[in-house]
Design a protein around this motif. Structure first.
Motif, mmCIF file in Angstrom:
data_model
loop_
_atom_site.group_PDB
_atom_site.id
_atom_site.type_symbol
_atom_site.label_atom_id
_atom_site.label_comp_id
_atom_site.label_asym_id
_atom_site.label_seq_id
_atom_site.Cartn_x
_atom_site.Cartn_y
_atom_site.Cartn_z
ATOM 1 N N ARG A 1 0.804 -1.217 0.000
ATOM 2 C CA ARG A 1 0.000 0.000 0.000
ATOM 3 C C ARG A 1 0.838 1.268 0.000
ATOM 4 N N GLN A 2 1.795 1.379 0.884
ATOM 5 C CA GLN A 2 2.543 2.629 0.962
ATOM 6 C C GLN A 2 3.984 2.384 1.391
ATOM 7 N N GLY A 3 4.812 3.350 1.040
ATOM 8 C CA GLY A 3 6.250 3.244 1.224
ATOM 9 C C GLY A 3 6.921 3.485 -0.117
ATOM 10 N N MET A 4 8.200 3.816 -0.085
ATOM 11 C CA MET A 4 8.889 4.178 -1.331
ATOM 12 C C MET A 4 10.397 4.073 -1.156
ATOM 13 N N LEU A 5 11.062 3.619 -2.212
ATOM 14 C CA LEU A 5 12.517 3.681 -2.318
ATOM 15 C C LEU A 5 12.872 4.419 -3.603
ATOM 16 N N VAL A 6 13.775 5.386 -3.499
ATOM 17 C CA VAL A 6 14.306 6.101 -4.661
ATOM 18 C C VAL A 6 15.808 5.897 -4.649
ATOM 19 N N SER A 7 16.363 5.346 -5.720
ATOM 20 C CA SER A 7 17.788 5.019 -5.712
ATOM 21 C C SER A 7 18.515 5.621 -6.914
ATOM 22 N N VAL A 8 19.756 6.019 -6.664
ATOM 23 C CA VAL A 8 20.613 6.624 -7.679
ATOM 24 C C VAL A 8 21.944 5.877 -7.680
ATOM 25 N N PRO A 9 22.220 5.037 -8.703
ATOM 26 C CA PRO A 9 23.510 4.350 -8.781
ATOM 27 C C PRO A 9 24.578 5.269 -9.373
ATOM 28 N N LEU A 10 25.795 5.163 -8.863
ATOM 29 C CA LEU A 10 26.882 6.013 -9.336
ATOM 30 C C LEU A 10 28.160 5.193 -9.514
ATOM 31 N N HIS A 11 28.847 5.411 -10.644
ATOM 32 C CA HIS A 11 30.221 4.962 -10.813
ATOM 33 C C HIS A 11 31.101 6.084 -10.263
ATOM 34 N N LEU A 12 31.631 5.897 -9.087
ATOM 35 C CA LEU A 12 32.377 6.970 -8.430
ATOM 36 C C LEU A 12 33.635 7.342 -9.209
ATOM 37 N N ASP A 13 34.254 6.355 -9.872
ATOM 38 C CA ASP A 13 35.484 6.656 -10.616
ATOM 39 C C ASP A 13 35.206 7.387 -11.926
ATOM 40 N N ALA A 14 33.941 7.536 -12.294
ATOM 41 C CA ALA A 14 33.586 8.323 -13.479
ATOM 42 C C ALA A 14 33.295 9.777 -13.125
ATOM 43 N N LEU A 15 33.243 10.093 -11.834
ATOM 44 C CA LEU A 15 32.989 11.452 -11.393
ATOM 45 C C LEU A 15 34.292 12.230 -11.274
ATOM 46 N N PRO A 16 34.286 13.500 -11.613
ATOM 47 C CA PRO A 16 35.488 14.315 -11.427
ATOM 48 C C PRO A 16 35.921 14.283 -9.957
ATOM 49 N N GLY A 17 37.206 14.080 -9.742
ATOM 50 C CA GLY A 17 37.696 14.021 -8.372
ATOM 51 C C GLY A 17 37.551 12.656 -7.735
ATOM 52 N N ARG A 18 36.836 11.754 -8.403
ATOM 53 C CA ARG A 18 36.660 10.390 -7.900
ATOM 54 C C ARG A 18 36.312 10.381 -6.398
ATOM 55 N N PRO A 19 35.190 10.969 -6.028
ATOM 56 C CA PRO A 19 34.834 11.042 -4.613
ATOM 57 C C PRO A 19 34.579 9.658 -4.032
ATOM 58 N N THR A 20 34.805 9.527 -2.748
ATOM 59 C CA THR A 20 34.502 8.278 -2.062
ATOM 60 C C THR A 20 33.060 8.312 -1.573
ATOM 61 N N ALA A 21 32.554 7.137 -1.240
ATOM 62 C CA ALA A 21 31.217 7.072 -0.663
ATOM 63 C C ALA A 21 31.156 7.848 0.642
ATOM 64 N N VAL B 1 25.457 3.228 -4.430
ATOM 65 C CA VAL B 1 24.031 3.426 -4.674
ATOM 66 C C VAL B 1 23.498 4.296 -3.545
ATOM 67 N N LEU B 2 22.923 5.424 -3.909
ATOM 68 C CA LEU B 2 22.307 6.322 -2.945
ATOM 69 C C LEU B 2 20.820 5.999 -2.887
ATOM 70 N N VAL B 3 20.254 5.922 -1.705
ATOM 71 C CA VAL B 3 18.858 5.521 -1.560
ATOM 72 C C VAL B 3 18.133 6.462 -0.598
ATOM 73 N N ALA B 4 16.954 6.892 -1.004
ATOM 74 C CA ALA B 4 16.041 7.605 -0.122
ATOM 75 C C ALA B 4 14.849 6.697 0.162
ATOM 76 N N ARG B 5 14.498 6.556 1.426
ATOM 77 C CA ARG B 5 13.326 5.775 1.802
ATOM 78 C C ARG B 5 12.337 6.708 2.508
ATOM 79 N N LEU B 6 11.116 6.717 2.029
ATOM 80 C CA LEU B 6 10.095 7.593 2.588
ATOM 81 C C LEU B 6 8.725 6.969 2.394
ATOM 82 N N ASP B 7 7.745 7.567 3.042
ATOM 83 C CA ASP B 7 6.355 7.164 2.837
ATOM 84 C C ASP B 7 5.775 8.053 1.750
ATOM 85 N N ASN B 8 5.281 7.450 0.681
ATOM 86 C CA ASN B 8 4.717 8.243 -0.410
ATOM 87 C C ASN B 8 3.489 9.040 0.020
#
Length: 318
Positions: free
Chosen positions: A205-225, A278-285
């Motif tokens: 019924r309710q709940g939500m996950l929003v996720s953003v995958p990232l290749h960190l070595d493809a980002l300028p500066g190669r940031p760490t998690a 992978v960055l994830v946000a969990r919330l109630d829709n």
């Protein structure tokens, strides 16, 4: 003196939740029209002119018409909060994600017109905007956003399908890659390149996950998690409804884990050896993604005590 609020479209899922919450908030009186008068424009206009704040819980086109109706009241016009997606990137409207920037609560408090954020954009913007502003993710970086929501955010027809016939266990939608939330995400996250957004619905019924995958070595500066996590912690330090959580030891997240809560949780998962995250946000829709955010904004707009507004939270478990 109590503040008067009219919910235009109170019979919908979000409207019902807002009404129920506001009736528990000190200093607010919810004004309603009789069922037969809810489509009577003269009655609606008179009600709008009599209250301090109107909340629009309508389809987009109807919300635009209602906003024009309020504008036509001139000096008698109340303040306006729109829960539809009609005005989320419109000039003259303040975006109602109060944790988005340090100055946002004050902007909402002073605004005549506020647009409540979408549920998916709330999660995506919360994850991406701090990273873009910190220079960890370039504005033109190719971003992919995957998300799954409970069926309660899909309207009466979808809710009926799941309640009455069981509904599909899981389905992707918006596969034209032209979902209406994409411009909202790009605009408020500060993205210069259109993100690829793939939403889905699960048979819960309710709940939500929003996720953003990232290749960190493809980002300028190669940031760490860890650097990404620190940027999120810095942005949401002190926020009561957005929290950066430690990564669960079991490396799993239940989409229903935030159901019934107005708190959005942010996580950073990583594979350090492969420089992936992978960055994830969990919330109630229905909570931070809809009615919870609306009540938070109403509290800011009407100058209500934060504790009183928070008391409007109701249990929303199925």
């Amino acid at each position: 003196m109590s503040k008067r609020v009219f919910i235009d479209g109170e019979a919908g899922t979000t409207g019902l939740q807002i009404v129920e919450r506001l009736r528990r908030v000190d200093g607010v009186v919810v004004q309603s029209l009789d069922l037969h008068a809810r489509k009577d424009n003269a009655a609606r206009r008179a009600m709008m002119a009599s209250v301090d704040l109107v909340v629009l819980c309508l389809p987009d086109e109807a919300a635009r018409e209602a906003a024009d109706m309020v504008e036509g009241l001139g000096s008698a016009a109340p303040r306006l909060l729109d829960a539809s997606s009609a005005h989320r990137i419109s000039r003259g409207w303040t975006y109602g994600f109060s944790e988005m920037a340090p100055e946002q609560p004050q902007s909402i408090a002073q605004a005549a017109r506020v647009s409540n954020p979408g549920c998916y954009p709330t999660g995506a913007i919360a994850l991406l905007k701090p990273l873009v502003e910190a220079g960890l993710v370039p504005a033109d970086f190719p971003i992919t956003i995957n998300a799954v929501s409970g069926y309660s955010g899909g309207g009466k027809s979808l809710i009926a399908d799941h309640n009455n016939a069981g509904g599909p266990a899981f389905e992707l939608y918006g596969l034209s890659l032209n979902h209406k939330h994409v411009p909202e995400i790009a605009h408020h996250a500060g993205l210069a390149r259109r993100p690829l957004f793939v939403p889905s619905i699960g048979h819960f019924r309710q709940g939500m996950l929003v996720s953003v995958p990232l290749h960190l070595d493809a980002l300028p500066g190669r940031p760490t998690a860890r650097e990404i996590e620190c940027a999120l912690v810095d942005r949401y330090d002190g926020a009561t409804q957005v929290k950066v959580r430690m990564t669960p030891a079991e490396q799993r997240l239940d989409a229903e884990g935030a159901a019934g809560s107005d708190v959005m949780e942010l996580f950073v998962f990583e594979n350090e050896a492969e420089s992936q995250a992978v960055l994830v946000a969990r919330l109630d829709n229905l909570g931070k993604g809809a009615a919870g955010a609306a009540v938070q904004n109403i509290g800011l707009m009407l100058g209500l005590d934060a504790r009183s507004a928070a008391a409007g939270k109701v249990a929303m478990h199925a």
